[in-house]
Design a protein around this motif. Sequence first.
Motif, PDB file in Angstrom:
ATOM      1  N   ARG A  49       0.839  -1.204   0.000  1.00  0.00           N
ATOM      2  CA  ARG A  49       0.000   0.000   0.000  1.00  0.00           C
ATOM      3  C   ARG A  49       0.869   1.246   0.000  1.00  0.00           C
ATOM      4  O   ARG A  49       0.641   2.176  -0.777  1.00  0.00           O
ATOM      5  CB  ARG A  49      -0.932   0.014   1.216  1.00  0.00           C
ATOM      6  N   VAL A  50       1.891   1.275   0.852  1.00  0.00           N
ATOM      7  CA  VAL A  50       2.763   2.452   0.944  1.00  0.00           C
ATOM      8  C   VAL A  50       3.468   2.690  -0.390  1.00  0.00           C
ATOM      9  O   VAL A  50       3.495   3.810  -0.899  1.00  0.00           O
ATOM     10  CB  VAL A  50       3.788   2.294   2.092  1.00  0.00           C
ATOM     11  N   ILE A  51       4.019   1.653  -0.961  1.00  0.00           N
ATOM     12  CA  ILE A  51       4.744   1.810  -2.227  1.00  0.00           C
ATOM     13  C   ILE A  51       3.783   2.192  -3.348  1.00  0.00           C
ATOM     14  O   ILE A  51       4.085   3.069  -4.163  1.00  0.00           O
ATOM     15  CB  ILE A  51       5.536   0.532  -2.558  1.00  0.00           C
ATOM     16  N   GLY A  52       2.619   1.566  -3.389  1.00  0.00           N
ATOM     17  CA  GLY A  52       1.625   1.914  -4.403  1.00  0.00           C
ATOM     18  C   GLY A  52       1.209   3.373  -4.307  1.00  0.00           C
ATOM     19  O   GLY A  52       1.145   4.087  -5.312  1.00  0.00           O
ATOM     20  N   ARG A  53       0.943   3.839  -3.088  1.00  0.00           N
ATOM     21  CA  ARG A  53       0.551   5.238  -2.887  1.00  0.00           C
ATOM     22  C   ARG A  53       1.715   6.189  -3.213  1.00  0.00           C
ATOM     23  O   ARG A  53       1.500   7.264  -3.766  1.00  0.00           O
ATOM     24  CB  ARG A  53       0.063   5.461  -1.456  1.00  0.00           C
ATOM     25  N   PHE A  54       2.926   5.778  -2.871  1.00  0.00           N
ATOM     26  CA  PHE A  54       4.103   6.582  -3.199  1.00  0.00           C
ATOM     27  C   PHE A  54       4.220   6.758  -4.712  1.00  0.00           C
ATOM     28  O   PHE A  54       4.386   7.877  -5.209  1.00  0.00           O
ATOM     29  CB  PHE A  54       5.363   5.917  -2.634  1.00  0.00           C
ATOM     30  N   LEU A  55       4.121   5.654  -5.448  1.00  0.00           N
ATOM     31  CA  LEU A  55       4.241   5.730  -6.904  1.00  0.00           C
ATOM     32  C   LEU A  55       3.109   6.540  -7.520  1.00  0.00           C
ATOM     33  O   LEU A  55       3.330   7.336  -8.438  1.00  0.00           O
ATOM     34  CB  LEU A  55       4.289   4.315  -7.503  1.00  0.00           C
ATOM     35  N   LEU A  56       1.901   6.360  -7.005  1.00  0.00           N
ATOM     36  CA  LEU A  56       0.781   7.160  -7.508  1.00  0.00           C
ATOM     37  C   LEU A  56       0.980   8.646  -7.201  1.00  0.00           C
ATOM     38  O   LEU A  56       0.616   9.502  -8.005  1.00  0.00           O
ATOM     39  CB  LEU A  56      -0.538   6.669  -6.918  1.00  0.00           C
ATOM     40  N   GLY A  57       1.589   8.946  -6.054  1.00  0.00           N
ATOM     41  CA  GLY A  57       1.876  10.339  -5.722  1.00  0.00           C
ATOM     42  C   GLY A  57       2.857  10.975  -6.688  1.00  0.00           C
ATOM     43  O   GLY A  57       2.722  12.144  -7.030  1.00  0.00           O
ATOM     44  N   TYR A  59       3.122  10.006  -9.772  1.00  0.00           N
ATOM     45  CA  TYR A  59       2.362  10.030 -11.023  1.00  0.00           C
ATOM     46  C   TYR A  59       1.445  11.252 -11.073  1.00  0.00           C
ATOM     47  O   TYR A  59       1.375  11.945 -12.083  1.00  0.00           O
ATOM     48  CB  TYR A  59       1.562   8.733 -11.111  1.00  0.00           C
ATOM     49  N   ASN A  60       0.724  11.503  -9.962  1.00  0.00           N
ATOM     50  CA  ASN A  60      -0.197  12.639  -9.913  1.00  0.00           C
ATOM     51  C   ASN A  60      -0.445  12.988  -8.445  1.00  0.00           C
ATOM     52  O   ASN A  60      -1.346  12.434  -7.816  1.00  0.00           O
ATOM     53  CB  ASN A  60      -1.504  12.295 -10.623  1.00  0.00           C
ATOM     54  N   ALA A  61       0.343  13.903  -7.917  1.00  0.00           N
ATOM     55  CA  ALA A  61       0.299  14.222  -6.490  1.00  0.00           C
ATOM     56  C   ALA A  61      -1.013  14.867  -6.067  1.00  0.00           C
ATOM     57  O   ALA A  61      -1.445  14.687  -4.927  1.00  0.00           O
ATOM     58  CB  ALA A  61       1.468  15.131  -6.125  1.00  0.00           C
ATOM     59  N   GLN A  62      -1.651  15.597  -6.942  1.00  0.00           N
ATOM     60  CA  GLN A  62      -2.917  16.235  -6.568  1.00  0.00           C
ATOM     61  C   GLN A  62      -4.027  15.197  -6.421  1.00  0.00           C
ATOM     62  O   GLN A  62      -4.821  15.260  -5.496  1.00  0.00           O
ATOM     63  CB  GLN A  62      -3.315  17.293  -7.584  1.00  0.00           C
ATOM     64  N   ALA A  63      -4.062  14.247  -7.321  1.00  0.00           N
ATOM     65  CA  ALA A  63      -5.102  13.215  -7.269  1.00  0.00           C
ATOM     66  C   ALA A  63      -4.800  12.149  -6.222  1.00  0.00           C
ATOM     67  O   ALA A  63      -5.709  11.551  -5.654  1.00  0.00           O
ATOM     68  CB  ALA A  63      -5.275  12.567  -8.640  1.00  0.00           C
ATOM     69  N   TYR A  64      -3.510  11.899  -5.973  1.00  0.00           N
ATOM     70  CA  TYR A  64      -3.085  10.832  -5.063  1.00  0.00           C
ATOM     71  C   TYR A  64      -2.050  11.365  -4.072  1.00  0.00           C
ATOM     72  O   TYR A  64      -0.869  11.037  -4.150  1.00  0.00           O
ATOM     73  CB  TYR A  64      -2.508   9.651  -5.852  1.00  0.00           C
ATOM     74  N   PRO A  65      -2.489  12.179  -3.106  1.00  0.00           N
ATOM     75  CA  PRO A  65      -1.530  12.714  -2.133  1.00  0.00           C
ATOM     76  C   PRO A  65      -0.899  11.583  -1.319  1.00  0.00           C
ATOM     77  O   PRO A  65      -1.522  10.551  -1.077  1.00  0.00           O
ATOM     78  CB  PRO A  65      -2.372  13.628  -1.249  1.00  0.00           C
ATOM     79  N   PHE A  66       0.355  11.800  -0.936  1.00  0.00           N
ATOM     80  CA  PHE A  66       1.103  10.778  -0.221  1.00  0.00           C
ATOM     81  C   PHE A  66       1.675  11.370   1.057  1.00  0.00           C
ATOM     82  O   PHE A  66       2.280  12.441   1.032  1.00  0.00           O
ATOM     83  CB  PHE A  66       2.237  10.235  -1.101  1.00  0.00           C
ATOM     84  N   GLN A  67       1.510  10.661   2.166  1.00  0.00           N
ATOM     85  CA  GLN A  67       2.065  11.083   3.448  1.00  0.00           C
ATOM     86  C   GLN A  67       3.500  10.571   3.566  1.00  0.00           C
ATOM     87  O   GLN A  67       3.725   9.360   3.605  1.00  0.00           O
ATOM     88  CB  GLN A  67       1.223  10.516   4.599  1.00  0.00           C
ATOM     89  N   LEU A  68       4.454  11.463   3.605  1.00  0.00           N
ATOM     90  CA  LEU A  68       5.860  11.068   3.663  1.00  0.00           C
ATOM     91  C   LEU A  68       6.179  10.209   4.887  1.00  0.00           C
ATOM     92  O   LEU A  68       7.043   9.334   4.821  1.00  0.00           O
ATOM     93  CB  LEU A  68       6.764  12.297   3.650  1.00  0.00           C
ATOM     94  N   THR A  69       5.485  10.415   5.971  1.00  0.00           N
ATOM     95  CA  THR A  69       5.758   9.618   7.173  1.00  0.00           C
ATOM     96  C   THR A  69       5.439   8.137   6.954  1.00  0.00           C
ATOM     97  O   THR A  69       5.940   7.287   7.687  1.00  0.00           O
ATOM     98  CB  THR A  69       4.980  10.146   8.392  1.00  0.00           C
ATOM     99  N   ASP A  70       4.627   7.810   5.951  1.00  0.00           N
ATOM    100  CA  ASP A  70       4.342   6.404   5.638  1.00  0.00           C
ATOM    101  C   ASP A  70       5.597   5.648   5.214  1.00  0.00           C
ATOM    102  O   ASP A  70       5.677   4.428   5.364  1.00  0.00           O
ATOM    103  CB  ASP A  70       3.279   6.278   4.536  1.00  0.00           C
ATOM    104  N   LEU A  71       6.590   6.374   4.704  1.00  0.00           N
ATOM    105  CA  LEU A  71       7.835   5.722   4.292  1.00  0.00           C
ATOM    106  C   LEU A  71       8.552   5.071   5.472  1.00  0.00           C
ATOM    107  O   LEU A  71       9.343   4.151   5.288  1.00  0.00           O
ATOM    108  CB  LEU A  71       8.769   6.727   3.608  1.00  0.00           C
ATOM    109  N   ARG A  72       8.238   5.500   6.666  1.00  0.00           N
ATOM    110  CA  ARG A  72       8.883   4.943   7.865  1.00  0.00           C
ATOM    111  C   ARG A  72       8.545   3.466   8.072  1.00  0.00           C
ATOM    112  O   ARG A  72       9.271   2.762   8.764  1.00  0.00           O
ATOM    113  CB  ARG A  72       8.451   5.726   9.102  1.00  0.00           C
ATOM    114  N   SER A  73       7.451   3.015   7.477  1.00  0.00           N
ATOM    115  CA  SER A  73       7.026   1.624   7.674  1.00  0.00           C
ATOM    116  C   SER A  73       7.699   0.647   6.709  1.00  0.00           C
ATOM    117  O   SER A  73       7.463  -0.552   6.791  1.00  0.00           O
ATOM    118  CB  SER A  73       5.506   1.518   7.531  1.00  0.00           C
ATOM    119  N   LEU A  74       8.529   1.159   5.819  1.00  0.00           N
ATOM    120  CA  LEU A  74       9.171   0.308   4.814  1.00  0.00           C
ATOM    121  C   LEU A  74      10.472  -0.299   5.327  1.00  0.00           C
ATOM    122  O   LEU A  74      11.191   0.320   6.110  1.00  0.00           O
ATOM    123  CB  LEU A  74       9.478   1.110   3.547  1.00  0.00           C
ATOM    124  N   ASP A  75      10.774  -1.487   4.839  1.00  0.00           N
ATOM    125  CA  ASP A  75      12.093  -2.076   5.056  1.00  0.00           C
ATOM    126  C   ASP A  75      13.136  -1.156   4.417  1.00  0.00           C
ATOM    127  O   ASP A  75      12.834  -0.402   3.479  1.00  0.00           O
ATOM    128  CB  ASP A  75      12.188  -3.451   4.401  1.00  0.00           C
TER     129      ASP A  75
END
Length: 115
Positions: A49-57, A59-75
Amino acid sequence: MQNTKAANRDELFDALVRYQEERPAIRDAGTKALARLVPVALRDSGQSRVIGRFLLGLYNAQAYPFQLTDLRSLDAGLFDDCMAVLRLDNSPEQEVHEYLPRGQMIFNQLREYWG
């Protein structure tokens, strides 16, 4: 004053030359990282989910905003791959999905999963 302006122009020119020399390595690392991230993004996990949302962000940040703090959950490896893709997209030569074969189809899937 004149010497300061000339020195600033020289520094900017030197930085631009360095960046142009680094760009092929940035492109190579970013496209390889993108190829590793996409299969993870198409799975069904928290990191997906985090990576998918990151990539969509990207692709189009206005349509798919991404919370940078979500990156903390990644390996660590996935985090590093995200940073390589972000660096690739920092001065885009093309849209992020265009670096992939069938990229539009892949990003359509990402929108269905995580959009």
